[in-house]
Design a protein around this motif. Structure first.
Motif, PDB file in Angstrom:
ATOM      1  N   ASN A  47       0.998  -1.268  -0.208  1.00 42.38           N
ATOM      2  CA  ASN A  47       0.240   0.037   0.107  1.00 42.38           C
ATOM      3  C   ASN A  47       0.889   1.394   0.188  1.00 42.38           C
ATOM      4  O   ASN A  47       0.765   2.721  -0.663  1.00 42.38           O
ATOM      5  CB  ASN A  47      -0.895   0.433   0.925  1.00 42.38           C
ATOM      6  N   LEU A  48       2.077   1.016   0.832  1.00 43.62           N
ATOM      7  CA  LEU A  48       3.216   2.047   0.845  1.00 43.62           C
ATOM      8  C   LEU A  48       3.308   2.672  -0.827  1.00 43.62           C
ATOM      9  O   LEU A  48       3.895   3.856  -0.560  1.00 43.62           O
ATOM     10  CB  LEU A  48       3.768   1.821   1.448  1.00 43.62           C
ATOM     11  N   LEU A  49       3.897   1.260  -1.018  1.00 40.79           N
ATOM     12  CA  LEU A  49       5.058   1.327  -2.753  1.00 40.79           C
ATOM     13  C   LEU A  49       3.472   2.412  -3.823  1.00 40.79           C
ATOM     14  O   LEU A  49       3.831   2.768  -4.342  1.00 40.79           O
ATOM     15  CB  LEU A  49       5.352   0.539  -2.559  1.00 40.79           C
ATOM     16  N   ALA A  50       2.433   1.351  -3.655  1.00 41.63           N
ATOM     17  CA  ALA A  50       1.654   1.972  -4.687  1.00 41.63           C
ATOM     18  C   ALA A  50       1.233   3.200  -4.137  1.00 41.63           C
ATOM     19  O   ALA A  50      -0.184   3.471  -4.904  1.00 41.63           O
ATOM     20  CB  ALA A  50       0.343   0.710  -4.870  1.00 41.63           C
ATOM     21  N   GLY A  51       1.227   4.519  -3.191  1.00 43.04           N
ATOM     22  CA  GLY A  51       0.717   5.135  -2.617  1.00 43.04           C
ATOM     23  C   GLY A  51       0.850   6.364  -3.805  1.00 43.04           C
ATOM     24  O   GLY A  51       1.384   6.395  -4.166  1.00 43.04           O
ATOM     25  N   ALA A  63       5.265  -0.430   9.270  1.00 48.79           N
ATOM     26  CA  ALA A  63       5.103  -1.647  10.611  1.00 48.79           C
ATOM     27  C   ALA A  63       3.747  -0.835  11.197  1.00 48.79           C
ATOM     28  O   ALA A  63       2.906  -1.154  11.662  1.00 48.79           O
ATOM     29  CB  ALA A  63       6.000  -1.094  12.131  1.00 48.79           C
ATOM     30  N   ALA A  64       3.672   1.082  11.370  1.00 49.67           N
ATOM     31  CA  ALA A  64       2.564   1.747  11.989  1.00 49.67           C
ATOM     32  C   ALA A  64       1.131   1.479  10.740  1.00 49.67           C
ATOM     33  O   ALA A  64       0.627   0.748  11.480  1.00 49.67           O
ATOM     34  CB  ALA A  64       3.002   2.343  11.792  1.00 49.67           C
ATOM     35  N   HIS A  70       7.347  -1.782  15.583  1.00 46.66           N
ATOM     36  CA  HIS A  70       8.472  -1.618  14.664  1.00 46.66           C
ATOM     37  C   HIS A  70       9.713  -3.102  14.955  1.00 46.66           C
ATOM     38  O   HIS A  70      10.070  -3.706  13.544  1.00 46.66           O
ATOM     39  CB  HIS A  70       9.529  -0.311  14.833  1.00 46.66           C
ATOM     40  N   GLY A  71       9.643  -3.370  16.054  1.00 42.78           N
ATOM     41  CA  GLY A  71      10.499  -4.325  16.991  1.00 42.78           C
ATOM     42  C   GLY A  71      10.349  -6.030  15.561  1.00 42.78           C
ATOM     43  O   GLY A  71      10.573  -6.507  15.206  1.00 42.78           O
ATOM     44  N   MET A  72       8.624  -6.087  15.852  1.00 43.49           N
ATOM     45  CA  MET A  72       8.123  -7.196  15.345  1.00 43.49           C
ATOM     46  C   MET A  72       8.306  -7.008  13.363  1.00 43.49           C
ATOM     47  O   MET A  72       8.607  -8.204  12.508  1.00 43.49           O
ATOM     48  CB  MET A  72       6.706  -7.281  15.403  1.00 43.49           C
ATOM     49  N   CYS A  73       8.188  -5.924  13.323  1.00 40.62           N
ATOM     50  CA  CYS A  73       8.613  -5.130  11.783  1.00 40.62           C
ATOM     51  C   CYS A  73       9.823  -6.079  11.274  1.00 40.62           C
ATOM     52  O   CYS A  73      10.468  -7.185  10.138  1.00 40.62           O
ATOM     53  CB  CYS A  73       8.258  -4.395  10.911  1.00 40.62           C
ATOM     54  N   HIS A  74      10.870  -5.651  12.186  1.00 40.27           N
ATOM     55  CA  HIS A  74      12.634  -5.782  11.556  1.00 40.27           C
ATOM     56  C   HIS A  74      13.086  -8.046  12.372  1.00 40.27           C
ATOM     57  O   HIS A  74      13.585  -8.461  12.333  1.00 40.27           O
ATOM     58  CB  HIS A  74      13.167  -5.227  12.698  1.00 40.27           C
ATOM     59  N   TYR A  75      11.578  -8.142  13.263  1.00 38.74           N
ATOM     60  CA  TYR A  75      12.194  -9.380  13.578  1.00 38.74           C
ATOM     61  C   TYR A  75      11.670 -10.718  11.790  1.00 38.74           C
ATOM     62  O   TYR A  75      12.361 -11.432  11.703  1.00 38.74           O
ATOM     63  CB  TYR A  75      11.112 -10.037  14.091  1.00 38.74           C
ATOM     64  N   HIS A  76      10.584 -10.139  11.098  1.00 35.32           N
ATOM     65  CA  HIS A  76      10.314 -10.906   9.801  1.00 35.32           C
ATOM     66  C   HIS A  76      10.994 -10.662   8.367  1.00 35.32           C
ATOM     67  O   HIS A  76      11.306 -10.805   7.698  1.00 35.32           O
ATOM     68  CB  HIS A  76       9.005 -10.637   9.697  1.00 35.32           C
TER      69      HIS A  76
END
Length: 221
Positions: A47-51, A63-64, A70-76
């Motif tokens: 969604n952000l890339l196509a925004g 993440a937001a 944000h930590g969970m985003c960097h976990y994946h």
């Protein structure tokens, strides 16, 4: 005592030793919740890339938007590039898989070509068009993104080569399908760019003329 992430299940019991007594630890398997979190992050990245470009594409913004830390985003995903590559893989069913199906489904060259033309002349969804443009921009500035996107386009072009392989088989061999397929792929890519600027272009007529011209030239060679 160390805690274990809720997004990962414990690994299976230790496997039997390999020949020579070496034991390799089994990789932890991602839980259903972990897979859902990863999918949400990819959807948010898409969604952000196509925004509209107002929100910068960062892991923090992804993440937001997906509602995770944000930590969970960097976990994946280790970094922004990992997210972009995941998006490239995620959209494959939307633009490459249908083309593969159109070519691989049973039928003569003409029947398969008609399916391909019908598919290629459908207007591309606006969000997918913006997404491709954004991915191309990142590919100019990130080697890993470029390599990933190049691999997808090789797969896409191979569908056109496979289409003309059907014609080569019908003609009894002796025809090299690669230059014909590459030529049609390049023309289709250019037509998509033209359509994004001029909705009045008669895309079906253009594609039929291209396919028939290439096929006729090959048959008379």
């Amino acid at each position: 005592m160390a805690t274990r992430s809720k997004d990962v299940r414990p690994s299976d019991p230790a496997p039997n030793p390999e020949p020579g007594g070496v034991i390799r630890a089994a990789k932890p398997r991602q839980s259903a919740k972990g897979e859902q979190t990863r999918a949400r992050l990819i959807a948010a990245a898409r969604n952000l890339l196509a925004g509209d470009g107002l929100a910068p594409f960062t892991t923090r913004n992804v993440a937001a938007l997906s509602g995770v830390t944000h930590g969970m985003c960097h976990y994946h995903f280790a970094n922004r590039t990992d997210l972009i590559v995941a998006v490239i893989e995620d959209i494959r069913p939307e633009w490459i898989a249908p083309l593969q199906d159109a070519v691989d489904s049973p039928g003569t060259f003409e029947q398969r070509a008609d399916r391909v033309i019908a598919l290629l002349t459908k207007p591309e969804a606006a969000d997918l068009s913006r997404l491709h443009s954004s991915l191309h921009w990142f590919a100019l500035n990130d080697d890993r993104v470029r390599e990933s996107l190049e691999a997808e386009y090789r797969l896409w072009r191979s569908c056109f080569v496979a289409l003309f392989q059907t014609l080569a088989d019908e003609l009894g061999g002796g025809l090299d399908p690669r230059p014909l397929g590459e030529a049609l792929a390049s023309a289709a890519d250019g037509l998509a760019a033209i359509q994004s600027l001029d909705a009045d272009v008669d895309a079906p007529s253009v594609m039929r003329t291209l396919v028939r011209g290439l096929a006729a030239g090959a048959s008379n060679a």
